[in-house]
Scaffold this active site. Sequence first.
Site, PDB file in Angstrom:
ATOM      1  N   GLY A   7     -49.602 -78.155  12.506  1.00 49.28           N
ATOM      2  CA  GLY A   7     -49.948 -77.029  13.374  1.00 49.28           C
ATOM      3  C   GLY A   7     -49.987 -77.465  14.820  1.00 49.28           C
ATOM      4  N   GLY A  11     -55.719 -76.554  18.160  1.00 53.61           N
ATOM      5  CA  GLY A  11     -56.283 -77.701  17.452  1.00 53.61           C
ATOM      6  C   GLY A  11     -55.325 -78.877  17.436  1.00 53.61           C
ATOM      7  CB  SER A  41     -52.320 -65.700  20.668  1.00 49.30           C
ATOM      8  OG  SER A  41     -51.200 -65.839  19.835  1.00 49.30           O
ATOM      9  CB  CYS A  42     -55.883 -67.295  24.692  1.00 48.98           C
ATOM     10  SG  CYS A  42     -56.310 -68.322  23.287  1.00 48.98           S
ATOM     11  CB  SER A 109     -54.810 -77.844  13.480  1.00 44.68           C
ATOM     12  OG  SER A 109     -55.440 -76.920  14.348  1.00 44.68           O
ATOM     13  N   GLY A 111     -54.516 -72.979  11.025  1.00 42.60           N
ATOM     14  CA  GLY A 111     -54.855 -71.678  11.594  1.00 42.60           C
ATOM     15  C   GLY A 111     -54.860 -70.531  10.604  1.00 42.60           C
ATOM     16  NE  ARG A 131     -53.037 -66.380  15.028  1.00 38.95           N
ATOM     17  CZ  ARG A 131     -54.319 -66.665  15.266  1.00 38.95           C
ATOM     18  NH1 ARG A 131     -55.173 -65.696  15.432  1.00 38.95           N
ATOM     19  NH2 ARG A 131     -54.742 -67.904  15.334  1.00 38.95           N
ATOM     20  CE1 TYR A 187     -65.242 -60.871  18.592  1.00 37.56           C
ATOM     21  CE2 TYR A 187     -64.872 -58.620  17.856  1.00 37.56           C
ATOM     22  CZ  TYR A 187     -64.523 -59.948  17.846  1.00 37.56           C
ATOM     23  OH  TYR A 187     -63.464 -60.358  17.084  1.00 37.56           O
ATOM     24  N   GLY A 244     -58.168 -58.287  11.496  1.00 35.94           N
ATOM     25  CA  GLY A 244     -58.751 -59.488  10.895  1.00 35.94           C
ATOM     26  C   GLY A 244     -57.681 -60.496  10.554  1.00 35.94           C
ATOM     27  CG  ASP A 282     -58.582 -69.708  14.486  1.00 35.50           C
ATOM     28  OD1 ASP A 282     -59.483 -70.208  15.193  1.00 35.50           O
ATOM     29  OD2 ASP A 282     -57.829 -68.800  14.877  1.00 35.50           O
ATOM     30  NE  ARG A 304     -57.126 -76.179  23.743  1.00 36.19           N
ATOM     31  CZ  ARG A 304     -56.029 -76.935  23.830  1.00 36.19           C
ATOM     32  NH1 ARG A 304     -56.123 -78.234  23.977  1.00 36.19           N
ATOM     33  NH2 ARG A 304     -54.833 -76.403  23.770  1.00 36.19           N
TER      34      ARG A 304
HETATM   35  P1  FAD Z   1     -53.453 -71.381  15.178  1.00 36.48           P
HETATM   36  O1  FAD Z   1     -53.436 -70.994  16.606  1.00 36.48           O
HETATM   37  O2  FAD Z   1     -53.562 -70.295  14.165  1.00 36.48           O
HETATM   38  O3  FAD Z   1     -52.123 -72.195  14.902  1.00 36.48           O
HETATM   39  C1  FAD Z   1     -51.807 -72.745  13.668  1.00 36.48           C
HETATM   40  C2  FAD Z   1     -50.408 -73.291  13.749  1.00 36.48           C
HETATM   41  O4  FAD Z   1     -50.111 -73.970  12.541  1.00 36.48           O
HETATM   42  C3  FAD Z   1     -49.361 -72.191  13.900  1.00 36.48           C
HETATM   43  O5  FAD Z   1     -48.539 -72.476  15.001  1.00 36.48           O
HETATM   44  C4  FAD Z   1     -48.597 -72.230  12.574  1.00 36.48           C
HETATM   45  O6  FAD Z   1     -47.230 -71.892  12.719  1.00 36.48           O
HETATM   46  C5  FAD Z   1     -48.786 -73.682  12.155  1.00 36.48           C
HETATM   47  N1  FAD Z   1     -48.702 -73.881  10.708  1.00 36.48           N
HETATM   48  C6  FAD Z   1     -49.404 -73.250   9.747  1.00 36.48           C
HETATM   49  N2  FAD Z   1     -49.057 -73.712   8.529  1.00 36.48           N
HETATM   50  C7  FAD Z   1     -48.120 -74.668   8.740  1.00 36.48           C
HETATM   51  C8  FAD Z   1     -47.369 -75.517   7.866  1.00 36.48           C
HETATM   52  N3  FAD Z   1     -47.530 -75.476   6.552  1.00 36.48           N
HETATM   53  N4  FAD Z   1     -46.482 -76.382   8.421  1.00 36.48           N
HETATM   54  C9  FAD Z   1     -46.319 -76.437   9.772  1.00 36.48           C
HETATM   55  N5  FAD Z   1     -46.995 -75.649  10.639  1.00 36.48           N
HETATM   56  C10 FAD Z   1     -47.885 -74.783  10.116  1.00 36.48           C
HETATM   57  N6  FAD Z   1     -59.523 -67.780  21.580  1.00 36.48           N
HETATM   58  C11 FAD Z   1     -60.260 -68.097  22.683  1.00 36.48           C
HETATM   59  O7  FAD Z   1     -61.060 -69.055  22.632  1.00 36.48           O
HETATM   60  N7  FAD Z   1     -60.146 -67.391  23.846  1.00 36.48           N
HETATM   61  C12 FAD Z   1     -59.278 -66.339  23.968  1.00 36.48           C
HETATM   62  O8  FAD Z   1     -59.182 -65.731  25.042  1.00 36.48           O
HETATM   63  C13 FAD Z   1     -58.507 -65.962  22.831  1.00 36.48           C
HETATM   64  N8  FAD Z   1     -57.652 -64.914  22.895  1.00 36.48           N
HETATM   65  C14 FAD Z   1     -56.867 -64.621  21.825  1.00 36.48           C
HETATM   66  C15 FAD Z   1     -55.986 -63.546  21.915  1.00 36.48           C
HETATM   67  C16 FAD Z   1     -55.174 -63.211  20.838  1.00 36.48           C
HETATM   68  C17 FAD Z   1     -54.214 -62.041  20.966  1.00 36.48           C
HETATM   69  C18 FAD Z   1     -55.243 -63.973  19.639  1.00 36.48           C
HETATM   70  C19 FAD Z   1     -54.362 -63.644  18.462  1.00 36.48           C
HETATM   71  C20 FAD Z   1     -56.135 -65.035  19.517  1.00 36.48           C
HETATM   72  C21 FAD Z   1     -56.964 -65.363  20.612  1.00 36.48           C
HETATM   73  N9  FAD Z   1     -57.881 -66.423  20.531  1.00 36.48           N
HETATM   74  C22 FAD Z   1     -58.654 -66.739  21.635  1.00 36.48           C
HETATM   75  C23 FAD Z   1     -58.042 -67.220  19.292  1.00 36.48           C
HETATM   76  C24 FAD Z   1     -57.217 -68.511  19.376  1.00 36.48           C
HETATM   77  O9  FAD Z   1     -55.872 -68.190  19.619  1.00 36.48           O
HETATM   78  C25 FAD Z   1     -57.340 -69.270  18.064  1.00 36.48           C
HETATM   79  O10 FAD Z   1     -58.704 -69.496  17.801  1.00 36.48           O
HETATM   80  C26 FAD Z   1     -56.629 -70.617  18.135  1.00 36.48           C
HETATM   81  O11 FAD Z   1     -55.257 -70.419  18.364  1.00 36.48           O
HETATM   82  C27 FAD Z   1     -56.822 -71.413  16.839  1.00 36.48           C
HETATM   83  O12 FAD Z   1     -56.067 -72.580  16.922  1.00 36.48           O
HETATM   84  P2  FAD Z   1     -55.647 -73.368  15.580  1.00 36.48           P
HETATM   85  O13 FAD Z   1     -55.062 -74.656  16.025  1.00 36.48           O
HETATM   86  O14 FAD Z   1     -56.778 -73.400  14.640  1.00 36.48           O
HETATM   87  O15 FAD Z   1     -54.578 -72.437  14.824  1.00 36.48           O
END
Ligand code: FAD
Length: 453
Positions: A7, A11, A41-42, A109, A111, A131, A187, A244, A282, A304
């Site tokens: 990912g 993260g 996406s943020c 990570s 997500g 997203r 919220y 959700g 996430d 993070r």
């Molecule tokens: P994700 O961002 O979900 O990324 C996971 C990644 O893993 C993806 O790119 C996916 O393709 C990859 N993946 C999954 N499975 C596999 C696999 N098997 N092999 C290879 N790759 C894989 N948070 C804030 O703190 N502030 C904000 O202002 C905010 N605004 C947001 C606005 C929007 C519209 C959205 C949708 C979210 C927002 N968020 C915000 C939330 C924030 O984007 C997420 O909390 C954050 O991106 C989580 O990061 P992550 O690394 O856990 O996973």
Amino acid sequence: MRIAIIGASHGGHEAALELLTQNKDVEVTIYEASDFISFMSCGMQLYLMNKVEDDTTVRNFKAADLEKLGGKVLANSEVTAIDADQHQLTFTDHDGNKQVDDYDKLILSVGVSPVQLNLPGKQLNNIYLMRGHDWALALKKKLEDPTVKDVVVVGAGYIGIEAIEAFAKAGKHVTVLDLQDRVLASYLDADMTELITKELIANNVTVAVGEQLVEYRSDDGQNVSAVKTDQGSYPADLVIEGVGVKPNTAWLSDVVALDERGWIKTDKYLRTNQADIFAIGDAILPYNIPAKKPLPVALATTARREAQYVAQTIFSNNIRPFRGIVGSSALEIFGYSFATAGLNEATAKRANVAIESITYTDTRQPAFVPAEAGNGDVIIRLAFDPLTHVILGGAVMAKNHDITPHGNTLALAIMQRLTLEDLAEADFFFQPGFDRQWSSLNLAAQKALGYAP
Ligand code: FAD
């Protein structure tokens, strides 16, 4: 040491950065399923509202940024299997070939993905999600399409609110639907959401809360033209669902322990039940400091903090547990900006935590400062333990003035388990250009304690 990260979002990015900059003998590879590395996406709303014009800049990092530090970033590389005993993972590379790599430590990570509603008509065209890079481009096209007049946003959470503002400001008529009886119900407490609802209505948004969506309808059998709820029907050239998320973990069910909803189970060191496999972001339930238990919080800030912790502890013999998160966020909608931290009435009830709350409202600056000079109301909400007075949550809101930094002060107070007495007496600055003789935060805590107004 070979470290694999699955990912490339918040993260994965943070973990790789920390590992590559803090250690010498480390090989870091990030595997990312999608073709676009680390769309943020943020930042999507900024792009949709033309505050940022180039979609390719709305990202956490480019592959070259980590490659400069010695890392390897593989786009279009979905990991499909993990052999935890052999410390090996299998992925499909960008040419569609299966490859196997070894790792010493693995960080998941992966997500979440947005939930798609399973309703009659769900196959119709123009039912969108919000997203990732592909949806950002698709939404932007609809914003610029003059034939799109009526937009229905399903779900009045953070993502729904961002969609409403972008489409309403682009001149579309927006209807927001939610099963809960008010917007942003998870919220903010009701006295704040009432103000936001009034503002939405004043900006020609139809607010249909307490309604259950039952069906998508079409005039031509192909494109959505209306949504039907248990109480009415609303025209829709475009529907945006923000209802959700579900963790991207189905493929991991025979690798690491998951809970009944698919979140990866971790211990207090963010380790899964498999040796040398950590999980962050996430896809896990982080320890929530005010609730004193794990709760769902999907925020980049959380991912993070967890990534930094794991990267620091992977090489350490003297590890401390991950301290947990407060859950802090901020948003702006039609001139109102607000920030929240910790628990509110809805989340405390769900987490079974007893809280008492108060609302403080007054002018930001001394009364003699006129509105034309920037004075206006601030609203502060504090949630606290009724017995110990430990602050467990808070929110701040104001119109046409950015009061969100107070939200970070509250986040720190919650993280440090400060009490109302601490906040009431905290020695904050006074300067009438910014604040009152006592800071609004002092005054909110003083009100909660019953001090003289
Ligand atoms: P994700 O961002 O979900 O990324 C996971 C990644 O893993 C993806 O790119 C996916 O393709 C990859 N993946 C999954 N499975 C596999 C696999 N098997 N092999 C290879 N790759 C894989 N948070 C804030 O703190 N502030 C904000 O202002 C905010 N605004 C947001 C606005 C929007 C519209 C959205 C949708 C979210 C927002 N968020 C915000 C939330 C924030 O984007 C997420 O909390 C954050 O991106 C989580 O990061 P992550 O690394 O856990 O996973």
